[in-house]
Scaffold this active site. Structure first.
Site, PDB file in Angstrom:
ATOM      1  N   ASN A  33      -3.713   2.623   1.350  1.00 13.46           N
ATOM      2  CA  ASN A  33      -4.407   2.613   0.068  1.00 13.46           C
ATOM      3  C   ASN A  33      -5.225   1.330  -0.054  1.00 13.46           C
ATOM      4  O   ASN A  33      -4.897   0.324   0.570  1.00 13.46           O
ATOM      5  CB  ASN A  33      -3.387   2.662  -1.073  1.00 13.46           C
ATOM      6  CG  ASN A  33      -2.820   4.039  -1.280  1.00 13.46           C
ATOM      7  OD1 ASN A  33      -3.555   5.009  -1.369  1.00 13.46           O
ATOM      8  ND2 ASN A  33      -1.498   4.136  -1.347  1.00 13.46           N
ATOM      9  N   TYR A  37      -2.060   5.452 -12.571  1.00 16.44           N
ATOM     10  CA  TYR A  37      -1.420   4.936 -11.360  1.00 16.44           C
ATOM     11  C   TYR A  37      -2.497   4.893 -10.278  1.00 16.44           C
ATOM     12  O   TYR A  37      -3.687   4.788 -10.577  1.00 16.44           O
ATOM     13  CB  TYR A  37      -0.219   5.830 -11.014  1.00 16.44           C
ATOM     14  CG  TYR A  37       0.667   5.304  -9.921  1.00 16.44           C
ATOM     15  CD1 TYR A  37       1.136   3.984  -9.928  1.00 16.44           C
ATOM     16  CD2 TYR A  37       1.054   6.126  -8.871  1.00 16.44           C
ATOM     17  CE1 TYR A  37       1.945   3.507  -8.921  1.00 16.44           C
ATOM     18  CE2 TYR A  37       1.879   5.660  -7.867  1.00 16.44           C
ATOM     19  CZ  TYR A  37       2.314   4.343  -7.889  1.00 16.44           C
ATOM     20  OH  TYR A  37       3.110   3.876  -6.887  1.00 16.44           O
ATOM     21  N   LYS A  57       3.869   1.868 -12.709  1.00 16.56           N
ATOM     22  CA  LYS A  57       5.090   2.447 -12.156  1.00 16.56           C
ATOM     23  C   LYS A  57       6.007   2.936 -13.268  1.00 16.56           C
ATOM     24  O   LYS A  57       6.550   4.043 -13.213  1.00 16.56           O
ATOM     25  CB  LYS A  57       5.829   1.401 -11.314  1.00 16.56           C
ATOM     26  CG  LYS A  57       5.216   1.126  -9.965  1.00 16.56           C
ATOM     27  CD  LYS A  57       5.608   2.185  -8.961  1.00 16.56           C
ATOM     28  CE  LYS A  57       5.081   1.837  -7.581  1.00 16.56           C
ATOM     29  NZ  LYS A  57       5.400   2.837  -6.569  1.00 16.56           N
ATOM     30  N   ASP A  94      10.303  -0.432  -3.441  1.00 21.19           N
ATOM     31  CA  ASP A  94       9.604   0.841  -3.337  1.00 21.19           C
ATOM     32  C   ASP A  94       8.631   0.874  -2.165  1.00 21.19           C
ATOM     33  O   ASP A  94       8.429   1.914  -1.548  1.00 21.19           O
ATOM     34  CB  ASP A  94       8.857   1.135  -4.641  1.00 21.19           C
ATOM     35  CG  ASP A  94       8.307   2.554  -4.672  1.00 21.19           C
ATOM     36  OD1 ASP A  94       9.075   3.493  -4.396  1.00 21.19           O
ATOM     37  OD2 ASP A  94       7.111   2.723  -4.943  1.00 21.19           O
ATOM     38  N   ASP A  95       8.017  -0.268  -1.828  1.00 21.11           N
ATOM     39  CA  ASP A  95       7.068  -0.299  -0.710  1.00 21.11           C
ATOM     40  C   ASP A  95       7.779  -0.020   0.614  1.00 21.11           C
ATOM     41  O   ASP A  95       7.227   0.643   1.494  1.00 21.11           O
ATOM     42  CB  ASP A  95       6.368  -1.657  -0.641  1.00 21.11           C
ATOM     43  CG  ASP A  95       5.650  -1.984  -1.924  1.00 21.11           C
ATOM     44  OD1 ASP A  95       4.756  -1.230  -2.300  1.00 21.11           O
ATOM     45  OD2 ASP A  95       6.009  -2.984  -2.566  1.00 21.11           O
ATOM     46  N   ARG A 132       0.670  -8.538  -2.814  1.00 24.16           N
ATOM     47  CA  ARG A 132       0.142  -7.498  -1.927  1.00 24.16           C
ATOM     48  C   ARG A 132      -0.005  -6.208  -2.732  1.00 24.16           C
ATOM     49  O   ARG A 132       0.702  -5.235  -2.500  1.00 24.16           O
ATOM     50  CB  ARG A 132       1.081  -7.283  -0.734  1.00 24.16           C
ATOM     51  CG  ARG A 132       0.460  -6.476   0.401  1.00 24.16           C
ATOM     52  CD  ARG A 132       1.531  -5.940   1.334  1.00 24.16           C
ATOM     53  NE  ARG A 132       2.432  -5.012   0.684  1.00 24.16           N
ATOM     54  CZ  ARG A 132       2.168  -3.715   0.522  1.00 24.16           C
ATOM     55  NH1 ARG A 132       1.031  -3.201   0.931  1.00 24.16           N
ATOM     56  NH2 ARG A 132       3.056  -2.936  -0.073  1.00 24.16           N
ATOM     57  N   GLU A 171       8.243  -4.440  -6.176  1.00 23.81           N
ATOM     58  CA  GLU A 171       6.974  -3.745  -5.966  1.00 23.81           C
ATOM     59  C   GLU A 171       5.899  -4.709  -5.484  1.00 23.81           C
ATOM     60  O   GLU A 171       5.675  -5.772  -6.087  1.00 23.81           O
ATOM     61  CB  GLU A 171       6.520  -3.094  -7.283  1.00 23.81           C
ATOM     62  CG  GLU A 171       5.226  -2.319  -7.191  1.00 23.81           C
ATOM     63  CD  GLU A 171       5.357  -1.034  -6.386  1.00 23.81           C
ATOM     64  OE1 GLU A 171       4.340  -0.566  -5.859  1.00 23.81           O
ATOM     65  OE2 GLU A 171       6.478  -0.516  -6.291  1.00 23.81           O
ATOM     66  N   ASP A 172       5.229  -4.351  -4.396  1.00 27.22           N
ATOM     67  CA  ASP A 172       4.043  -5.060  -3.910  1.00 27.22           C
ATOM     68  C   ASP A 172       4.277  -6.549  -3.651  1.00 27.22           C
ATOM     69  O   ASP A 172       3.472  -7.411  -4.037  1.00 27.22           O
ATOM     70  CB  ASP A 172       2.869  -4.856  -4.876  1.00 27.22           C
ATOM     71  CG  ASP A 172       2.282  -3.461  -4.745  1.00 27.22           C
ATOM     72  OD1 ASP A 172       2.634  -2.763  -3.787  1.00 27.22           O
ATOM     73  OD2 ASP A 172       1.478  -3.063  -5.605  1.00 27.22           O
TER      74      ASP A 172
END
Length: 637
Positions: free
Chosen positions: A476, A159, A230, A324-325, A212, A301-302
């Protein structure tokens, strides 16, 4: 012998006749198998296969990797199981020869300007990632056993941060089909494509459009790597069965010129879809997933900010889903702040008395601020207006006030931003340092993706309060972190309560190690997803997310507090998952949601949380070798 004698045929004559008949049959079959594809001036003969779908891709004799033409992908049931681009044998050979001549760890060491390498990822971590991938390809039970037994060591490999490198190099690393791929050319086909996935039961889907990825921006098709990473944590930390999880990338194109110029890039090189075309494609995907697997939880996600909030708003009331973001990251930050309150000897309710300065006004910042406000408002007694006034938000143009000219436009990415904008227009555009000096915040949160934003001067200004400053640089990868743990402690005289998005080593102060906690959403999303998916709660509510954050803090012990750790460090990862799942499910029951899992509901109603946790553990998959029994096709189905 009698029959042969009556027909006048000797055994030798019979043998020749059978041989000639067999040759004739083979010749006829070969003639029928000639195709229209030519090579070297001659038509190629087709091979007859008895397999389709993933079984075909797992056969080393007939698998062509990315060499399957589109027509074959349709008739062999592998459309969606491979990236949309076609890579002939020559291109595949080039990729293998490049790795044959020089391994990826060596190549990574020769790319010092690569952002992931600059962020502190050791090239040897890439070697470790390759080792683990090879294990996962051939023995998933052993892979997850390794991950569970060595979670703290291996989680940063499979991860963040190492997965960022895997995503950025995805097309060059691609060797084996894993997950599903959808693109703009699959319009009106997704409802049939999902049946190419060979599992009739899927409990969790993680989907990205690769726009992203972490802090690295548009990685296109490479975003699938984050979906895979994930779900590896879903299995290891949440006990999901590896056969019942599905990683997905929706390849809507890329605006990353570097990817477009890369001849080996396996994704769509066209401009990213936008507007109605984009949302219609995602709508079709969501409908297809619900058609095939109506009970599956879907994690987004992203996705880039401008789409992430709209998609969450679009689906959260009709699907068992979360982003989740926005929500997972927000819940993790909320848990970290509750942990920081605990380190200071306070209660979670004392969060309402803190002044919070947030650097960053994207979708992640939006989710964090809205979740904290929701907790302060609904759990700790402030009105929504009072809770909003506990925040100041700074972006690249400085402090955001109600005098910001494009405030309404910014709300497309940051819901209800105007409620958090300071009233005084004279403060508009004030720098981060001046804002700290003016409003004297207790908590500084970085979600800016701007490396070094928390300078020594900024950190020293945060240290002027009586209480220890709470410093959370959450961007990050490491190369984009607003500051390091060592910098935070040095500037504050070792007083900082610190948590970051990327991992940093603990800092020694006066002979003692002070924790550099990692505010990583891996603490939250496996348990949150498990409680919602196993319980079949129908939706994931804001209160369920807040309860997950509160549940995580309950596991912090005295040893953690002595090290100023804001997250539990001495609890087995499955225990965290089960504890959060139980509390999330309990919250759903208390909200009178329609619970689909009646057996789980009965366990809770009969024996409360202890019996509920026992039930949850009983449904977790464990990576143990079990006796296998062969059942011929068609039996027991």
């Amino acid at each position: 012998m009698a029959n042969l004698m009556t027909t006048g045929m000797t055994p030798k004559m019979s043998k020749n006749l059978l041989k000639n008949a067999s040759l004739a049959s083979i010749a006829a079959e070969q003639k029928r198998s000639i195709t229209s594809k030519m090579m070297g001036g001659q038509y190629l003969k087709a091979e007859i296969v008895r397999k389709k779908g993933k079984n075909l891709l797992s056969d080393p004799l007939f698998n062509k990797g990315l060499g399957f033409p589109r027509a074959e992908r349709d008739r062999l049931g592998i459309r969606g199981l491979l990236p949309s681009q076609i890579l002939e044998a020559e291109g595949q050979e080039d990729n293998i020869m490049a790795e044959y001549r020089q391994g990826w760890a060596t190549r990574a060491a020769e790319e010092p300007d690569d952002e992931i390498i600059k962020s502190g990822v050791n090239p040897d971590n890439i070697r470790k990632w390759k080792v683990l991938q090879s294990v996962q390809d051939r023995n998933e039970t052993l892979f997850y056993r390794l991950l569970m037994d060595n979670f703290t060591e291996m989680a940063p490999i499979i991860y963040t941060p190492t997965v960022g490198w895997a995503c950025s190099h995805f097309s060059h690393l691609y060797r084996r089909s894993r997950g599903m791929y959808f693109c703009r050319y699959d319009r009106n086909e997704m409802a049939s494509m999902v049946y190419n996935w060979d599992s009739d039961e899927v409990d969790a889907v993680v989907v990205t459009d690769g726009s992203r990825v972490l802090g690295l921006g548009d990685l296109g098709l490479g975003g699938l790597g984050i979906s895979i990473g994930k779900l590896d944590l879903y299995v290891a930390a949440g006990g999901f069965h590896p056969r019942r999880v599905l990683p997905v990338v929706i390849d809507v194109g890329t605006n990353n010129q570097k990817l477009r110029d890369d001849p080996r890039y396996l994704g769509d090189r066209e401009d990213r879809l936008e507007g109605d075309e984009y949302y219609e494609l995602i709508d079709e995907f969501m409908a297809a997933i619900k058609l095939r697997w109506p009970r599956a939880l879907i994690q987004f996600e992203d996705f880039q900010s401008k789409h992430a909030i709209k998609l969450l708003s679009r689906y959260k009331k009709e699907y068992l889903m979360f982003n989740d973001d926005i929500q997972g990251t927000a819940a993790t930050v909320l848990a970290g702040l509750y942990g920081a309150m605990k380190v200071r000897g306070l209660t979670p309710a004392d969060l309402k008395d803190q002044k919070i300065l947030v650097a960053g006004a994207g979708s992640a910042g939006s989710g964090v601020v809205l979740t904290i406000r929701n907790a302060i408002n609904r759990r700790h007694g402030l009105t929504e207006k009072e809770a909003s006034q506990r925040f100041c938000i700074v972006d690249h143009n400085g402090l955001i006030s109600k005098g910001r000219s494009n405030l309404a436009e910014m709300e497309e990415q940051f819901h209800d931003l105007s409620s958090f904008a300071v009233d005084d227009p004279a403060m508009e555009g004030m720098s981060l340092l001046d804002t700290i000096k003016k409003v004297k915040p207790n908590i500084l949160i970085g979600l800016s993706a701007c490396a070094g934003l928390f300078s020594e001067e900024v950190l020293k200004a945060m240290n002027e309060n009586d209480s220890p400053p709470i410093i959370f640089p959450l961007s990050n990868p490491t190369s984009r972190s607003e500051c390091t743990a060592e910098q935070a402690q040095a500037a504050t005289g070792g007083r900082a309560i610190f948590a970051s998005g990327s991992p940093f080593p603990d800092v020694e102060i006066n002979g003692e190690l002070v924790a550099s906690s990692q505010c990583n959403n891996r603490y939250i999303f496996p348990g949150l997803a498990l409680g919602a998916a196993l319980g079949q709660t129908g939706v994931v509510t804001n209160a369920m997310i807040n309860r997950a954050a509160e549940a995580l803090v309950e596991l912090i012990d005295e040893q953690d507090l002595a090290r100023r750790a804001t997250f539990p460090e001495n609890v087995e990862i499955r225990e965290i998952g089960a504890h959060l799942a139980a509390k999330v499910f309990e919250q759903g029951v208390q909200e009178n949601l329609k619970i689909g899992n009646k057996e789980m509901l009965e366990a809770y109603q009969h024996g409360g949380l202890p019996e509920l946790k026992t039930y949850i553990y009983s449904k977790m998959w464990f990576p143990n070798y079990r006796p296998l029994v062969h059942l011929p096709p068609g039996k027991g189905e």
